[in-house]
Design a protein around this motif. Structure first.
Motif, PDB file in Angstrom:
ATOM      1  N   ARG A 114       0.784  -1.249   0.133  1.00 50.44           N
ATOM      2  CA  ARG A 114       0.033   0.061  -0.025  1.00 50.44           C
ATOM      3  C   ARG A 114       0.972   1.120   0.086  1.00 50.44           C
ATOM      4  O   ARG A 114       1.913   1.410   0.821  1.00 50.44           O
ATOM      5  CB  ARG A 114      -0.894   0.133   1.154  1.00 50.44           C
ATOM      6  CG  ARG A 114      -1.807   1.218   1.267  1.00 50.44           C
ATOM      7  CD  ARG A 114      -2.825   0.943   2.545  1.00 50.44           C
ATOM      8  NE  ARG A 114      -3.869   2.039   2.417  1.00 50.44           N
ATOM      9  CZ  ARG A 114      -3.859   3.299   2.760  1.00 50.44           C
ATOM     10  NH1 ARG A 114      -2.814   3.756   3.243  1.00 50.44           N
ATOM     11  NH2 ARG A 114      -5.033   3.951   2.801  1.00 50.44           N
ATOM     12  N   ARG A 115       0.709   2.234  -0.832  1.00 52.76           N
ATOM     13  CA  ARG A 115       1.302   3.497  -1.090  1.00 52.76           C
ATOM     14  C   ARG A 115       0.863   4.316   0.420  1.00 52.76           C
ATOM     15  O   ARG A 115      -0.327   4.426   0.962  1.00 52.76           O
ATOM     16  CB  ARG A 115       0.657   4.414  -2.072  1.00 52.76           C
ATOM     17  CG  ARG A 115       1.209   5.881  -2.117  1.00 52.76           C
ATOM     18  CD  ARG A 115       0.776   6.708  -3.316  1.00 52.76           C
ATOM     19  NE  ARG A 115      -0.715   6.530  -3.505  1.00 52.76           N
ATOM     20  CZ  ARG A 115      -1.341   7.576  -3.125  1.00 52.76           C
ATOM     21  NH1 ARG A 115      -1.082   8.603  -2.443  1.00 52.76           N
ATOM     22  NH2 ARG A 115      -2.980   7.585  -3.225  1.00 52.76           N
ATOM     23  N   PRO A 116       1.795   4.756   1.207  1.00 50.70           N
ATOM     24  CA  PRO A 116       1.921   5.364   2.418  1.00 50.70           C
ATOM     25  C   PRO A 116       0.963   6.717   2.126  1.00 50.70           C
ATOM     26  O   PRO A 116       1.062   7.476   1.102  1.00 50.70           O
ATOM     27  CB  PRO A 116       3.288   5.848   2.869  1.00 50.70           C
ATOM     28  CG  PRO A 116       3.945   4.763   2.037  1.00 50.70           C
ATOM     29  CD  PRO A 116       3.305   4.578   0.760  1.00 50.70           C
ATOM     30  N   ASP A 117       0.040   7.077   3.257  1.00 53.96           N
ATOM     31  CA  ASP A 117      -0.917   8.239   3.135  1.00 53.96           C
ATOM     32  C   ASP A 117      -0.055   9.432   2.901  1.00 53.96           C
ATOM     33  O   ASP A 117      -0.602  10.408   2.383  1.00 53.96           O
ATOM     34  CB  ASP A 117      -1.650   8.244   4.424  1.00 53.96           C
ATOM     35  CG  ASP A 117      -2.645   7.202   4.401  1.00 53.96           C
ATOM     36  OD1 ASP A 117      -3.084   6.801   3.392  1.00 53.96           O
ATOM     37  OD2 ASP A 117      -3.135   6.919   5.640  1.00 53.96           O
ATOM     38  N   ASP A 118       1.157   9.534   3.353  1.00 62.14           N
ATOM     39  CA  ASP A 118       1.850  10.685   3.242  1.00 62.14           C
ATOM     40  C   ASP A 118       2.843  10.813   1.833  1.00 62.14           C
ATOM     41  O   ASP A 118       3.358  11.571   1.591  1.00 62.14           O
ATOM     42  CB  ASP A 118       2.834  10.972   4.354  1.00 62.14           C
ATOM     43  CG  ASP A 118       3.872  10.114   4.675  1.00 62.14           C
ATOM     44  OD1 ASP A 118       3.957   9.046   4.079  1.00 62.14           O
ATOM     45  OD2 ASP A 118       4.887  10.370   5.213  1.00 62.14           O
ATOM     46  N   HIS A 119       2.637   9.897   0.970  1.00 62.23           N
ATOM     47  CA  HIS A 119       3.297   9.884  -0.002  1.00 62.23           C
ATOM     48  C   HIS A 119       2.665  10.706  -1.128  1.00 62.23           C
ATOM     49  O   HIS A 119       1.167  10.684  -1.225  1.00 62.23           O
ATOM     50  CB  HIS A 119       3.421   8.422  -0.727  1.00 62.23           C
ATOM     51  CG  HIS A 119       4.293   8.227  -1.897  1.00 62.23           C
ATOM     52  ND1 HIS A 119       4.002   8.753  -3.328  1.00 62.23           N
ATOM     53  CD2 HIS A 119       5.704   7.929  -2.044  1.00 62.23           C
ATOM     54  CE1 HIS A 119       5.053   8.452  -4.126  1.00 62.23           C
ATOM     55  NE2 HIS A 119       6.023   7.971  -3.485  1.00 62.23           N
ATOM     56  N   PRO A 120       3.372  11.309  -1.997  1.00 59.57           N
ATOM     57  CA  PRO A 120       2.579  12.322  -2.926  1.00 59.57           C
ATOM     58  C   PRO A 120       1.667  11.578  -3.844  1.00 59.57           C
ATOM     59  O   PRO A 120       1.977  10.418  -4.166  1.00 59.57           O
ATOM     60  CB  PRO A 120       3.620  13.110  -3.844  1.00 59.57           C
ATOM     61  CG  PRO A 120       4.859  12.787  -2.618  1.00 59.57           C
ATOM     62  CD  PRO A 120       4.628  11.892  -2.028  1.00 59.57           C
ATOM     63  N   ALA A 121       0.480  12.436  -4.119  1.00 56.13           N
ATOM     64  CA  ALA A 121      -0.460  11.728  -5.092  1.00 56.13           C
ATOM     65  C   ALA A 121      -0.115  11.961  -6.559  1.00 56.13           C
ATOM     66  O   ALA A 121       1.045  12.507  -6.901  1.00 56.13           O
ATOM     67  CB  ALA A 121      -1.727  12.392  -5.067  1.00 56.13           C
ATOM     68  N   LEU A 122      -0.755  11.405  -7.461  1.00 53.13           N
ATOM     69  CA  LEU A 122      -0.575  11.492  -8.993  1.00 53.13           C
ATOM     70  C   LEU A 122      -0.277  12.998  -9.391  1.00 53.13           C
ATOM     71  O   LEU A 122       0.481  13.173 -10.085  1.00 53.13           O
ATOM     72  CB  LEU A 122      -1.812  10.588  -9.553  1.00 53.13           C
ATOM     73  CG  LEU A 122      -1.393  10.429 -11.220  1.00 53.13           C
ATOM     74  CD1 LEU A 122      -0.158   9.418 -11.276  1.00 53.13           C
ATOM     75  CD2 LEU A 122      -2.544   9.861 -11.767  1.00 53.13           C
ATOM     76  N   SER A 123      -1.188  13.705  -9.054  1.00 52.08           N
ATOM     77  CA  SER A 123      -1.218  15.191  -9.393  1.00 52.08           C
ATOM     78  C   SER A 123      -0.091  15.857  -9.127  1.00 52.08           C
ATOM     79  O   SER A 123       0.768  16.833  -9.812  1.00 52.08           O
ATOM     80  CB  SER A 123      -2.463  15.955  -9.129  1.00 52.08           C
ATOM     81  OG  SER A 123      -3.528  15.684  -9.602  1.00 52.08           O
ATOM     82  N   HIS A 124       0.707  15.260  -7.862  1.00 52.51           N
ATOM     83  CA  HIS A 124       1.987  16.058  -7.510  1.00 52.51           C
ATOM     84  C   HIS A 124       3.040  15.829  -8.527  1.00 52.51           C
ATOM     85  O   HIS A 124       3.904  16.829  -8.381  1.00 52.51           O
ATOM     86  CB  HIS A 124       2.337  15.098  -6.237  1.00 52.51           C
ATOM     87  CG  HIS A 124       3.783  15.628  -5.766  1.00 52.51           C
ATOM     88  ND1 HIS A 124       3.992  16.742  -4.813  1.00 52.51           N
ATOM     89  CD2 HIS A 124       5.049  15.008  -5.994  1.00 52.51           C
ATOM     90  CE1 HIS A 124       5.206  16.834  -4.734  1.00 52.51           C
ATOM     91  NE2 HIS A 124       5.989  15.878  -5.270  1.00 52.51           N
ATOM     92  N   PHE A 125       3.097  14.664  -9.345  1.00 51.30           N
ATOM     93  CA  PHE A 125       4.116  14.457 -10.174  1.00 51.30           C
ATOM     94  C   PHE A 125       3.670  15.264 -11.758  1.00 51.30           C
ATOM     95  O   PHE A 125       4.724  14.967 -12.565  1.00 51.30           O
ATOM     96  CB  PHE A 125       4.404  13.170 -10.398  1.00 51.30           C
ATOM     97  CG  PHE A 125       4.694  12.159  -8.930  1.00 51.30           C
ATOM     98  CD1 PHE A 125       6.091  12.340  -8.624  1.00 51.30           C
ATOM     99  CD2 PHE A 125       3.826  11.690  -8.279  1.00 51.30           C
ATOM    100  CE1 PHE A 125       6.317  11.862  -7.563  1.00 51.30           C
ATOM    101  CE2 PHE A 125       4.062  11.041  -7.194  1.00 51.30           C
ATOM    102  CZ  PHE A 125       5.496  10.896  -6.483  1.00 51.30           C
ATOM    103  N   GLY A 126       2.623  15.674 -11.659  1.00 54.22           N
ATOM    104  CA  GLY A 126       2.336  16.370 -13.299  1.00 54.22           C
ATOM    105  C   GLY A 126       2.108  15.368 -14.283  1.00 54.22           C
ATOM    106  O   GLY A 126       2.302  15.705 -15.398  1.00 54.22           O
ATOM    107  N   PHE A 127       1.887  14.176 -14.025  1.00 57.89           N
ATOM    108  CA  PHE A 127       1.539  13.049 -14.755  1.00 57.89           C
ATOM    109  C   PHE A 127       0.207  13.447 -15.224  1.00 57.89           C
ATOM    110  O   PHE A 127      -0.756  13.193 -14.689  1.00 57.89           O
ATOM    111  CB  PHE A 127       1.662  11.614 -14.222  1.00 57.89           C
ATOM    112  CG  PHE A 127       3.045  11.320 -13.796  1.00 57.89           C
ATOM    113  CD1 PHE A 127       4.332  11.922 -14.255  1.00 57.89           C
ATOM    114  CD2 PHE A 127       3.155  10.501 -12.830  1.00 57.89           C
ATOM    115  CE1 PHE A 127       5.464  11.809 -13.915  1.00 57.89           C
ATOM    116  CE2 PHE A 127       4.441   9.872 -12.326  1.00 57.89           C
ATOM    117  CZ  PHE A 127       5.615  10.751 -12.866  1.00 57.89           C
TER     118      PHE A 127
END
Length: 154
Positions: A141-154
């Motif tokens: 599972r991706r940690p809750d504090d890991h950036p989401a998809l929009s953070h990367f500009g994808f």
């Protein structure tokens, strides 16, 4: 068997459904993930058409046997009634240690029981250098504090 949250979706329950799907796929457990789909689910995944939960389980088994160290982030795009649209990206390497990032969009339709009865998927992928990877959390599972998809500009 039901799989909450159930339709009709609101913004909160649609976001929850998307995260539950992400968490399931990041488990890389085909038997567990297949249970989120109706027994008679229909899929379009790239050029492959799948019918039924058993075909989904077999597909996922093949997928994760060749897509190693798979990590996925999904993001809600929109929702209405019993349908949800998502965009996503995932990273993996093959058995020759070549890394890839895939980008895609999915359209989902759910039954009243919350099981997905249709999935239409479009995916593009590209080779990436290992140094260009963005998804570095431990497998699972991706940690809750890991950036989401929009953070990367994808």
């Amino acid at each position: 068997m039901s799989r909450p949250p159930l339709p009709p979706f609101n913004e909160q329950t649609a976001i929850e459904k998307v995260r539950l799907a992400e968490d399931g796929w990041d488990s890389r457990d085909p038997a567990k993930v297949a249970l989120a789909y109706s027994v008679d689910t229909r899929w379009r995944n790239r050029a492959e058409l799948l019918n039924g939960r058993a075909e989904v389980k077999a597909f996922l088994t093949r997928k994760w046997n060749r897509e190693l160290d798979y990590r996925l982030i999904k993001e809600l795009w929109t929702f209405a009634g019993n349908r949800i649209a998502v965009r996503y990206a995932y990273e993996y390497h093959d058995d020759s240690s070549h890394w890839f990032r895939a980008y895609g969009n999915e359209n989902w339709e759910f039954g009243e029981d919350g099981l997905m009865r249709a999935r239409h998927c479009s995916i593009n992928e590209q080779p990436i250098a290992e140094a260009d990877r963005k998804f570095h959390w431990p497998l699972g599972r991706r940690p809750d504090d890991h950036p989401a998809l929009s953070h990367f500009g994808f």
